[in-house]
Design a protein around this motif. Structure first.
Motif, PDB file in Angstrom:
ATOM      1  N   LYS A 263      -0.165  -0.336  -6.516  1.00 52.66           N
ATOM      2  CA  LYS A 263      -1.243   0.056  -5.882  1.00 52.66           C
ATOM      3  C   LYS A 263      -1.196   0.344  -4.254  1.00 52.66           C
ATOM      4  O   LYS A 263      -1.634   1.395  -4.038  1.00 52.66           O
ATOM      5  N   GLN A 264      -0.414  -0.450  -3.624  1.00 49.80           N
ATOM      6  CA  GLN A 264       0.016  -0.179  -2.188  1.00 49.80           C
ATOM      7  C   GLN A 264       0.748   1.125  -2.028  1.00 49.80           C
ATOM      8  O   GLN A 264       0.478   1.709  -1.298  1.00 49.80           O
ATOM      9  N   SER A 265       1.758   1.251  -2.883  1.00 53.92           N
ATOM     10  CA  SER A 265       2.348   2.426  -2.778  1.00 53.92           C
ATOM     11  C   SER A 265       1.581   3.815  -3.101  1.00 53.92           C
ATOM     12  O   SER A 265       1.559   4.703  -2.096  1.00 53.92           O
ATOM     13  N   THR A 266       0.664   3.752  -3.972  1.00 56.74           N
ATOM     14  CA  THR A 266      -0.426   4.695  -4.149  1.00 56.74           C
ATOM     15  C   THR A 266      -1.307   5.138  -2.946  1.00 56.74           C
ATOM     16  O   THR A 266      -1.283   6.121  -2.510  1.00 56.74           O
ATOM     17  N   VAL A 267      -1.784   3.994  -2.394  1.00 52.80           N
ATOM     18  CA  VAL A 267      -2.721   4.062  -1.351  1.00 52.80           C
ATOM     19  C   VAL A 267      -1.859   4.600   0.056  1.00 52.80           C
ATOM     20  O   VAL A 267      -2.356   5.786   0.639  1.00 52.80           O
ATOM     21  N   VAL A 268      -0.546   4.558  -0.002  1.00 53.31           N
ATOM     22  CA  VAL A 268       0.061   5.092   1.192  1.00 53.31           C
ATOM     23  C   VAL A 268       0.191   6.481   1.019  1.00 53.31           C
ATOM     24  O   VAL A 268       0.163   7.428   2.009  1.00 53.31           O
ATOM     25  N   GLU A 269       0.763   6.866  -0.231  1.00 52.25           N
ATOM     26  CA  GLU A 269       0.821   8.127  -0.658  1.00 52.25           C
ATOM     27  C   GLU A 269      -0.429   9.078  -0.447  1.00 52.25           C
ATOM     28  O   GLU A 269      -0.386  10.075   0.077  1.00 52.25           O
ATOM     29  N   ARG A 270      -1.517   8.377  -0.776  1.00 51.64           N
ATOM     30  CA  ARG A 270      -2.755   9.052  -0.804  1.00 51.64           C
ATOM     31  C   ARG A 270      -3.247   9.295   0.873  1.00 51.64           C
ATOM     32  O   ARG A 270      -3.618  10.357   1.240  1.00 51.64           O
ATOM     33  N   LEU A 271      -3.215   8.312   1.561  1.00 46.31           N
ATOM     34  CA  LEU A 271      -3.114   8.494   2.986  1.00 46.31           C
ATOM     35  C   LEU A 271      -2.522   9.539   3.767  1.00 46.31           C
ATOM     36  O   LEU A 271      -2.798  10.277   4.393  1.00 46.31           O
ATOM     37  N   GLN A 272      -1.226   9.625   3.317  1.00 51.97           N
ATOM     38  CA  GLN A 272      -0.149  10.512   3.882  1.00 51.97           C
ATOM     39  C   GLN A 272      -0.579  12.107   3.398  1.00 51.97           C
ATOM     40  O   GLN A 272      -0.795  12.886   4.069  1.00 51.97           O
TER      41      GLN A 272
END
Length: 482
Positions: A263-272
């Motif tokens: 989930k955290q990885s997905t959030v970071v990717e979406r923010l980028q």
């Protein structure tokens, strides 16, 4: 939620109709104020025009009628002020809609729009008219909240189709709004009103039409629009089988990755991804809005076109754009993806700019060929208008929080920056900043270096943006994956 889509579309038509009515009147309004206030050299308008003339004189000296060019440039500066105010207020309007609801915030912004129109009706000085534009710039939230509402009630697979309503409404209103504004500008108010002793703006008739449209829109939204914040439409095939869920859990255990880490990885990717999209939005509209603004300069300088001919050119761009959005873009995006569609539009803009670069070089000896190139560039710009902003907006909305808590019915927030209203408000804000800066830079370049070099540099910038969009275009978005 086809009903909500229709409600949003109709409200956008009313709103953008009201927004486009005064667009062709800016130079005439400023000229009217100039005639009224020219006797006062220390007045607000005189000092503003002196500043504009000084800046223009550093870059360009027209061969004839420099005051006319200063009035046109001041009209462009007023548009830039509006865009700057939108850049400032859009994220805040979006954040408020996340907290208090889309409908409530939308109705509050509509009250500001009505106030802006009321000030315009009564504005007999340039300062009061500028105040109406400032109030309007700080209040306009219909477009960004319409995008948030359509995102609320659409699935990732249908997001681009739903958001196409925004682009179609823009295209329709930019075709019919300016001509109607010009028509009513020539129609004075009834003598029964003017004889009452109250002095009104010279274009009080189109101002009153704008006011009526905004009031109708507000009443329509208050009655017909439901609250959409926290609602989410589930795709028909969203429910996965228990076997598939079990398989995913086994795979996660095998790789040692926890759901929280994923989930955290997905959030970071979406923010980028959102940061990348905001940057693309800013750069694209910075170049594209500059081209739009200088296009009438080009036709005036090279072909001596009148307002009717320029209106026909701009109107044809709007008509072609609307047809493309309704007939091609809505059907093609689910197949090719938002990123790929945006890249096609940027490449089309680059091609159009190459054609515009050639127009000044051919106009002296090959006038017919120059006109054909101009028309070809207009078609390329129409395709760009139909694709880029709508595709980038849809792509940005797919990065936002879309979950809903089953017990409370409230949106699930994975990260504050991914809240839909706030994220889409910041995305729109980046584009408005580009719209504020682009025309000023394009005018400075046009007057200093000439049209061919200006459009050639813009074409190189668009080709570079197209190349920069390649990684996003290659990603498979939810629309394609579905």
């Amino acid at each position: 939620m086809a009903k909500i889509e229709r409600i949003v579309f109709l409200s956008l038509v009313l709103d953008l109709f009201a927004f486009t009515i005064p667009l062709p009147l800016f130079p005439r309004i400023i000229e009217w104020y100039t005639n009224r206030e020219s006797s006062d050299p220390t007045g607000f308008l005189s000092r503003t025009l002196y500043f504009v003339s000084t800046v223009r004189g550093l870059l360009y000296t027209p061969s004839s009628n420099p005051q006319r060019w200063d009035i046109v440039l001041l009209g462009g500066l007023m548009g830039s002020v509006f865009s700057l105010l939108q850049w400032f207020i859009s994220p805040r309007i979006g954040a408020l809609s996340d907290k208090h609801g889309r409908k409530k915030v939308l109705l509050v912004t509509m009250i500001g729009n009505i106030l802006s129109a009321l000030i315009w009706v009564k504005s007999t000085t340039f300062a009061s008219y500028l105040l109406s534009r400032v109030v309007g710039g700080l209040s306009e939230g219909n477009v960004q909240l319409a995008i948030a509402i359509l995102s609320d009630v659409s699935t990732p697979a249908t997001r681009a189709k739903a958001l196409a309503h925004v682009g179609i409404a823009f295209a329709i209103c930019f075709c019919i709004g300016p001509p109607i504004g010009a028509y009513f500008a020539s129609r004075p108010l009834p003598s029964s009103i003017t004889a009452s002793g109250f002095e009104l703006n010279v274009y009080a008739t189109p101002a009153l039409l704008t006011l009526v449209l905004l009031v109708l829109e507000t009443v329509f939204l208050a009655v017909a629009l439901p609250e959409t914040r926290g609602k989410r439409v589930q795709p028909k095939d969203a429910a996965r089988s228990s076997d598939k869920l079990a398989k995913e859990k086994i795979e996660q255990k095998a790789t040692g990755a926890s759901s929280e880490q994923t989930k955290q990885s997905t959030v970071v990717e979406r923010l980028q991804t959102l940061r990348t999209l905001r940057r693309l939005h800013f750069l694209f509209l910075g170049v594209f809005s500059g081209v739009e603004f200088t296009l009438t300069f080009l036709t005036f300088d090279l072909f001596d076109w009148n307002n009717k001919q320029n209106g026909a050119l701009i109107g044809s761009i709007g008509i072609v754009s609307a047809l493309l959005q309704g007939g091609y873009v809505r059907r093609a995006i689910p197949k090719v993806g938002e990123g790929a569609m945006a890249r096609r539009g940027i490449s089309s803009c680059a091609l159009g700019l190459v054609l515009l670069t050639l127009v000044p070089l051919l106009v002296a000896d090959h006038t017919t060929a120059a006109v054909r190139l101009l028309q070809g560039a207009a078609v390329c710009m129409a395709f760009t208008s139909a694709t880029v902003v709508n595709s980038l907006t849809s792509y940005a909305s797919l990065q936002c929080d879309d979950g809903v808590d089953e017990n409370t019915g409230k949106p699930v927030e994975e990260h504050p920056e991914l809240a839909k209203g706030k994220a889409l408000g910041e995305f729109r804000s980046s584009g408005q900043l580009g719209r504020a800066i682009g025309p000023l830079l394009a005018c400075a370049s046009y007057w200093t270096f000439g049209p061919s070099l200006t459009y050639a540099v813009s074409a190189v910038a668009m080709f570079a943006l197209s190349a920069h969009t390649r990684p996003i275009a290659r990603r498979r978005t939810a629309s394609v994956a579905s």
